[in-house]
Motif scaffolding. Sequence first.
Motif, PDB file in Angstrom:
ATOM      1  N   HIS A 121      49.536  46.201  26.072  1.00  0.00           N
ATOM      2  CA  HIS A 121      48.761  45.955  27.309  1.00  0.00           C
ATOM      3  C   HIS A 121      49.693  45.108  28.333  1.00  0.00           C
ATOM      4  CE1 HIS A 121      45.042  45.762  29.755  1.00  0.00           C
ATOM      5  NE2 HIS A 121      45.669  44.408  29.942  1.00  0.00           N
ATOM      6  N   GLU A 122      49.974  43.996  27.693  1.00  0.00           N
ATOM      7  CA  GLU A 122      50.506  42.941  28.596  1.00  0.00           C
ATOM      8  C   GLU A 122      52.180  43.395  29.054  1.00  0.00           C
ATOM      9  OE1 GLU A 122      48.343  41.015  29.507  1.00  0.00           O
ATOM     10  OE2 GLU A 122      47.005  41.230  27.830  1.00  0.00           O
ATOM     11  N   TYR A 138      35.809  39.453  34.686  1.00  0.00           N
ATOM     12  CA  TYR A 138      37.003  40.170  33.445  1.00  0.00           C
ATOM     13  C   TYR A 138      36.059  40.818  32.574  1.00  0.00           C
ATOM     14  CZ  TYR A 138      40.575  38.081  36.160  1.00  0.00           C
ATOM     15  OH  TYR A 138      41.516  38.090  37.102  1.00  0.00           O
ATOM     16  N   HIS A 144      51.564  45.754  31.795  1.00  0.00           N
ATOM     17  CA  HIS A 144      51.439  45.134  33.122  1.00  0.00           C
ATOM     18  C   HIS A 144      52.591  44.708  34.067  1.00  0.00           C
ATOM     19  CE1 HIS A 144      46.991  44.376  33.676  1.00  0.00           C
ATOM     20  NE2 HIS A 144      46.876  43.748  32.301  1.00  0.00           N
ATOM     21  N   ALA A 200      42.322  34.075  37.258  1.00  0.00           N
ATOM     22  CA  ALA A 200      42.555  34.695  38.499  1.00  0.00           C
ATOM     23  C   ALA A 200      42.899  33.508  39.349  1.00  0.00           C
ATOM     24  CB  ALA A 200      41.321  35.402  39.289  1.00  0.00           C
TER      25      ALA A 200
END
Length: 874
Positions: A296-297, A375, A300, A121
Amino acid sequence: QPVYLSDYQPPAYRVTHTELTFDLDPAATRVKARLLIERNNQADDKTPLVLDGEQLKLMSLAIDGTPLAESEYRLGDHGLEIHAVPASFCLESVVEIAPSENTALEGLYQSSGMYCTQCEAEGFRRITFYPDRPDVMATFTVTVIGDAQREPVLLANGNPVERGELEGGRHFVKWDDPHPKPCYLFALVAGDLHKVEDTFTTMSGRNVTLQIWVEKENLDKTEHAMASLKRSMTWDEQTYGREYDLDLFMIVAVNDFNMGAMENKGLNIFNSAAVLTHPDTATDAAFQNVEGIVAHEYFHNWSGNRVTCRDWFQLSLKEGFTVFRDQCFSADTNSAPVKRIEDVAFFRTAQFAEDAGPTAHPVRPDHYIEITNFYTLTIYEKGAEVVRMLCNLIGWEAFRRGADAYFERFDGQAVTIEDFVNCMADASGEDLGQFMRWYAQAGTPEIDAHGEYDYAHSEYHLTLRQRTPATPGQAQKQPLHIPVRMGLVGTKSGQDLTLTLAGETLGKDAVVHLRDDEQTFVFTDVAEAPVPSLLRDFSAPVKLHFPYSREELAFLLTHDSDGFNRWDAGQRLAMLALDDLIAAHRNGVEKVMDTRVTDAFKVLLTGAGASADKAVLAEMLTLPSEAYIAEQQPIVDVDAIHAAREFVRQSLAFALRDEFMAVVEANHTDEPYAPTPEQIAKRSLKNVALGYLMAIEDERAIAFCQEQLAAEHNMTDVRHALTLLVHSERDDLSRPALKAFGEKWAHDPLVMDQWFTIQVTKPQPDVLERVEFLMQHPAFSIRNPNKVRALVGAFAQNRINFHRLDGKGYALLADVVIELNRLNPEIAARLVTPLTRWQRFDETRQGLMRSQLERIKQEPLSSNVYEVVAKALA
Ligand code: ARG
Ligand code: ZN
């Protein structure tokens, strides 16, 4: 020290364009930044410019070409404040950083000699001075300069626009990313990498080049990831109408990575464990995991990148939604019921434990000290359950309209969870006001249900009562809007009965909405006495208590039309038997096997069950894990749980030895390995059956395992056989197999991870010494997160060994946490988790666990470890 959601302020300055030049060097990389900055309306010329920056050596600083005097700014440990700036200007800075000394693996670091980044992050602040927050979105131009020999490949986000040679054997590549993005999506990779390339034509006919970049020896391990990527791209077009938006999509595999992977725009960076597969080296589970993470990635790119989060409190906006999307993708690609069973089994074990522990937090937290600690399973998995409830509540069609509106309305923006839910409310016309509490309230809701059949009036009265236990900082809870999908299964017909509620016919499978603390639902025209099947497909992330008898559970196990609840009935039936055995163990009474469980297993193995989906059958034959059983106990009795579960496994194996053997033989094949759903189903069924037989060291099973150990190009079978042999009491079988495997695969880090894990998950009580020994093994490194997880993390899941009564398991974990606290705070803070669950154990263990937490607390701690340990001791 904590940051609060309620303190959110929009940025005073925005960056419209970011130009970066990296001159790579292990100890002194120079980062030159040119930022085009504009003041936002609500600020004035007295508003200072505040930039984040950590561990940066500032070399120069200028505004519109004029260097700043030291009196014009203030430099601190966490950033830079420039007292006065124009309304619109270019800020130029040069800093120096040391990637080779970066053991935290945040920002720019080196992994196996190559350079790579992890910015989410808040890693970008370790690269340059910048407003490191997701609501500042800029286009990026990035020039990477490296040594032409050591770093022949230089990658960054977007499209390559220029490349050339420089003096001194150096070269450069310039990259341009036209999509405005927050800096957490920035990425850079440089090194001696090799690629596998493919293409994809999008639904509008654009050609996209797909590349997977790996170290040379891994070129043969990319096929499955590439195929998964193409499937994901097609799925997102067909399911959500979402198309890829650059000409190039790259994936890079790196060995040292804190998490699974990262969705950097156009340049996804993956933990090598989450991308590399080969039949020789990866198990079925690894193949499926890779498929899910690649998806998943990729997903995104829309849910996360094109539309991103306003602030990190909204993290679940992108993660919950994206996990839901990848779960649906995997369900569509493989066996949908098995995917759901696996996800829920994991969720109810690990997320429920998090929700019941000292670090419990809502899906949208309202404060944090260290965002990397968030996370979590709650943000990701519970967040996904909440999105799934939304989808089920309003129906797929409205959900899809809502998603379209979300992507259109907020494209290129940084938004909030309200924005997402409002799109769903608009698209469906539903009032989702009460539903929003799911985002704000921590803890697992529990539903106490009971039902009564009224013969005289042919009515079934179902009463549902909800309560959510207090969690740290949240003593009072409000009732949630809980969708309970259900059916009533007729005990005579064995069929779902038609549900009529308040005069309305709902069909045979319907959702009832629990909104109050307590509600009674009266079903009319119920022609026969039913057994209720509640919370079908796990329609809400809650604990459901219903006083089922064992006969009723055995009935649901064979008659429920919902596959998930058939499995769940089996788990509940096994739990009742396990509860008795745990009590017997504690009271020193002789253990007696519940024959209803044996009978149910026999039906599964031979009767009606044997024709069921083999992958589902494998799940149904799997007992609840020790961790799941522990979650059900008020005070965890580690030894009793282990003894009870082993007793059931052995009793079943003795009673059904031939049946298990028949399953092993019927599902053994010599087909060449392929990670297809059909083959995976057969292998898992065979291997589950083999596991039972090895619990009693059946001679035929031992021979079978030894043969399977030599299986060609099939790590699934090899690993399973090796695990069963190593976990048996037979040292003569275990030692040579382990040794041969370790020597054969010494060159492959991902296989060595498996080799470590197998040894430290043994149920025999000598594992601690083994861990200490293996930590000295040349293949182990405390700086590599995968190794730490494979060895130390896996040991902490080995319940009877970790929870030894001399406390040495706890001390070992604490030692590693203390060392990692200095090297890699993010991993250290995750590793300490098992110790934070001390309240769940007996007094002796509580004391031992707490004293290790106290010992950790004496150290000079990173904010990551501090936050977790302080909460655990509060
Ligand atoms: N966004 C990434 C993913 O879920 C994970 C980011 C990991 N961040 C971290 N601080 N470790 O795909
Ligand atoms: Zn994610």
